[in-house]
Design an enzyme around this catalytic site. Sequence first.
Site, PDB file in Angstrom:
ATOM      1  N   LYS A  31     -33.678  16.117  71.306  1.00 11.83           N
ATOM      2  CA  LYS A  31     -32.828  14.773  71.924  1.00 11.83           C
ATOM      3  C   LYS A  31     -31.905  14.643  70.484  1.00 11.83           C
ATOM      4  O   LYS A  31     -30.766  14.185  70.561  1.00 11.83           O
ATOM      5  CB  LYS A  31     -34.489  13.576  71.772  1.00 11.83           C
ATOM      6  N   THR A  32     -32.336  14.613  69.332  1.00 10.33           N
ATOM      7  CA  THR A  32     -30.888  15.213  68.485  1.00 10.33           C
ATOM      8  C   THR A  32     -30.132  15.946  68.331  1.00 10.33           C
ATOM      9  O   THR A  32     -28.754  15.086  68.370  1.00 10.33           O
ATOM     10  CB  THR A  32     -31.945  15.627  67.032  1.00 10.33           C
ATOM     11  N   ASP A 219     -29.309   5.374  68.421  1.00 10.70           N
ATOM     12  CA  ASP A 219     -30.699   6.213  68.061  1.00 10.70           C
ATOM     13  C   ASP A 219     -32.004   5.888  68.827  1.00 10.70           C
ATOM     14  O   ASP A 219     -31.696   5.035  67.947  1.00 10.70           O
ATOM     15  CB  ASP A 219     -30.191   7.448  67.594  1.00 10.70           C
TER      16      ASP A 219
END
Length: 744
Positions: A31-32, A219
């Site tokens: 994800k990051t 996020d």
Amino acid sequence: MNLEHLNPNQKLAVIETEGPVMILAGAGSGKTRTLVSRIQYLLDEKKVSPFRILAVTFSNKAAREMRERIAADNDIDFGAIQVTTFHSFCARVLRNEAQYLGLSRNFTIYDTSESKSIVKTILGRRGISVKEVHPSEVLYYIDGLKNLGYYIGCTDEEANDDIDKDDLFFQFYQEYEAELHKSNAVDFGSLITGVLNLFEKFPEVIERYQKRFHYVLVDEYQDTNRAQFRLVRLLSEEKKNICVVGDEDQSIYSWRGADIRNILEFEKIFPDAKLIKLEQNYRSSKNIIEAASSVIARNSQRKGKKLWTSNDQGDSIKVVECPDDKQEAEYITKEITKLITKNVSPKEIAIFYRNNAQSRLIEDALRRSNVAYKVVAGIKFYERKEVKDLLAYIRCVVNDKDSLAISRIINTPTRGIGARSLRKIEDEAIKMNLSLWEIINKIVDEPEEYRFLKLSAKIRSGLNSFATMIHESKLLAASTETPSVVYEKLLNESGYLEALEVEKTYEAQGRIENLEELYTAIKQYEEYEDQPSMVGFLETITLDANKGDEQIEEVSMMTIHGSKGLEYHYVFVVGLEETVFPSFQSMEDGDDGIEEERRLFYVAMTRAMKKLHLCFAQARMLWGQVRFNSPSRFIDEIPEEFYEWEGVKKSQSIKKNTIKDGIDYSEEFSQDSDHSDFVETTYVQSTARIEYKFPKGTSLMHKLYGEGLVLDAEGFGEDEKVVIKFKDGARKKFLVKFAPLEKC
């Protein structure tokens, strides 16, 4: 910009920059990396100014790391990158636009202790004691309103829904907000609601920010509350370029305001949204991922994604059935020792538990085996404030010359003996070459001799009750009574437990659980000692606590909530029993509660990279009593091909469906070794009426405080407690078996 390091779905998540986008990022799916690449793509390929991009996340650490990664690959100033937290962003907006809300730009941001002081003032003005309404209870209510995005004058329909504006707590809220405004201050919740107020009431302000930020990214979207959802929706209303990244299967923070509806209803709010799923896991073995996917698939509150991995099949999950919680701790310690002897770094090993109090037994076992450990995002059991406070009470009983222990707890909980008064007493003790305990007794026994200290009647009363309690406890300890009985007296008659109970907060409940676990520790010490004593118990924990500190690499211990975002090669999850995990509270909350617990279990499973151990105990000592809870339903939800069972044969376990949720299992558990069938145990709840020794309305006499009336009675047998109102108006709570009480 080279995107070759990304898989096809990650690439899609990077290049789909226009319009609303929701990226469902499964555990360990990169994800990051994807989010950073998306921001870099906007900067490099779309030539968007860094001032036009706003990315918000939940921690300063995560925001800084993301900024550093972006700045390292782009020729832009680090400070120009608008990657920040919700609260930091809102603080900056409020500083710039303060005049709209009648604030000056140098307003103060109050922390929790300062907020609590305001609430205490409000309650004091109304003549309400903290025993009737605790400040933490009021702050919890206020936080709830702010999590919904409510502010004075708010017109949002949902935020106003179910608010009773005649409720006393709502009046507290109004007074609290007025006090904040008067002080040119805001609290953390007001940072968000203050900006909502700005954006919803002043069109020229929101228009300015909508024109500035062309791209908004969020996020950890599953962790947002309704106020934060409204904020990002307003910011992106003009350009519609909102991208949220999250995982509904990892939404585990409803207790602090997170609302899973934000992610489940995203496409309802943004009908033309693109949905991109990141389903390839790079972290864990196939066995772990497929098992975790099977469990979480049972939840109904999900968007629907299926994690997969190209990693090796890996080892089977190990489900470990232990006879009791002590052997569970010993099993884990033994397995960890084996791993370390095979050159596995302790840094690659983690132990997860559902609540902090569960750490104590495992900490004890690790220390005895000289295995170094650290409690991540927490404090080691015997270093927790409430545990140290009660240990200080015990130290006072054991050694009345321990002035450090006395000064720690003489006003904990509050007895009106403030720091200035204590200093006066300490100075007099030094002058007379006496211990703190000796001077306290002189002040209590010879009040006229010490009038010159100018101690108020309230302080003298506090000293009197403190000295009486310690004297009585010393007599009890000197008799044949066991240490746990003395501890129980101290916990109840000191007022410490009652002070936590009236708070009615998650934090206070956690502290109560730790104090119950300390009671369990004393009971277990008594079981293994021929002549248990308070001195012996203190010595045991003091010597144990000093072992192994010289080592550097440590095993990590933490709650499952604290494990989110982390990964370890070897993971041990403990306490997998009904009413422990899932917790009793979640079972009370119905399907929503169980689904969140299942998400928590999924988070625990997906932290493991190589090997996952799932442990449960047939018998566990909780709150000083042995309980027999069935194995967690989540173990049953793992398909059998993904795990191996170790310990007592599965066919000899307590039959799961014969045990009802939420029942207090305190019966003896026995197995006939000649039978291999399920052992069925029937638990019967008594419906007999409780008869109190001193029921409500009883007039009685206390040897120290005189005549009084019982206002309330609770508990059964040896646990009976009474609340008594004395003739001078004082109200006190006593554990009946210790209190010197007689009926009038």
